[in-house]
Design a protein around this motif. Structure first.
Motif, short mmCIF file in Angstrom:
data_model
loop_
_atom_site.label_atom_id
_atom_site.label_comp_id
_atom_site.label_asym_id
_atom_site.label_seq_id
_atom_site.Cartn_x
_atom_site.Cartn_y
_atom_site.Cartn_z
N TYR A 47 0.79 -1.23 0.00
CA TYR A 47 0.00 0.00 0.00
C TYR A 47 0.83 1.28 0.00
CZ TYR A 47 -3.68 -3.23 1.51
OH TYR A 47 -4.56 -4.27 1.60
N ASP A 105 -1.01 4.81 -0.84
CA ASP A 105 -1.48 5.53 0.35
C ASP A 105 -0.53 6.63 0.81
OD1 ASP A 105 -3.55 3.76 0.29
OD2 ASP A 105 -2.91 2.58 2.03
N ARG A 142 -7.40 2.71 6.37
CA ARG A 142 -7.23 3.27 5.03
C ARG A 142 -8.58 3.34 4.31
NH1 ARG A 142 -6.63 -0.02 0.36
NH2 ARG A 142 -5.17 1.49 -0.50
N ARG A 198 -10.11 6.81 2.79
CA ARG A 198 -10.36 6.90 1.35
C ARG A 198 -11.84 7.09 1.04
NH1 ARG A 198 -6.89 5.71 -2.43
NH2 ARG A 198 -4.75 5.22 -1.86
#
Length: 227
Positions: free
Chosen positions: A49, A53, A217, A221
């Motif tokens: 990620y 991210d 996350r 998001r």
């Protein structure tokens, strides 16, 4: 001439559990090696990620996971009193980050106040840990309960599979920790320094952090709110 253990010149932590001490550079091998699980999870998160991210606050999370592993490994390798405080302080990086994040998601902390909130929670917890390990343990438990309560109440879109898995692994880890502290199901003989209940505390905790990351996350998001 009497032999002197490598860490013999330092005050030993009052921490007790299943694994007996070795007069060696690694005092508790079973408890030390199992911290590689944190390093493995941190590396996996960065690889999987890291690029996607990198603009999110959660991008700092893998480094927090790695810090927990390093702090815990250093403590269990030496069993030094002050390194026990370092071990606990590293855990406050996790609980402080996730609690600050959930306070923000719940609308209780403004987005621009997140860094200050995280710093206050982490540093305040670290102060407890250095004042007394038991105070640090109570502080971690308190922040952890607040995280779980907020995380369960925050309205999110999509399934809560990651949160359920994170909580399940976290609670399973807690059971193994108490087995170790109560010296229940300890391994003996040749396995005493290979695996202990405390080893599973590290491994299960590391796995729970992987799912806490995936859950966090998702929230960062996807906007929260009704509907």
């Amino acid at each position: 001439m009497e032999s002197v253990c490598p860490w013999g010149g330092y005050a030993r932590a009052a921490d007790v559990g299943c694994e007996p001490d070795l007069c060696a550079w690694i005092v508790h091998p079973a408890e030390a090696w199992s911290n590689l699980a944190f390093i493995a999870v941190a590396a996996a998160l960065v690889v999987r990620y890291g690029r996607a991210d990198r603009q999110l606050p959660v991008a700092w999370f893998p480094w927090i996971v790695a810090a927990i592993g390093v702090g815990s490994a250093a403590f269990h390798a030496s069993m030094i009193h002050w390194l026990q405080a370092v071990d606990l302080a590293a855990i406050f990086l996790f609980t402080g980050f996730l609690l600050a994040a959930n306070l923000q998601h719940a609308g209780l902390v403004a987005a621009n106040r997140f860094p200050a909130c995280f710093l206050a929670l982490a540093s305040g917890g670290a102060a407890l840990a250095f004042a007394d390990p038991w105070l640090g343990t109570i502080g971690i438990a308190a922040q952890g309960c607040a995280i779980l309560w907020l995380a369960w109440r925050i309205p999110t879109r999509g399934p809560r599979r990651e949160l359920v898995l994170a909580i399940a692994l976290n609670q399973a880890a807690a059971v193994t920790l108490w087995l170790d502290k109560g010296q229940v199901l300890c391994t003996r003989g040749g396995l005493a320094h290979v695996v202990q209940p405390h080893s599973f505390w590290h491994i299960l905790s590391a796995l729970s952090l992987l799912f806490f990351y995936r859950y966090e996350r998702q929230i960062e998001r996807v906007p929260t709110g009704p509907g």
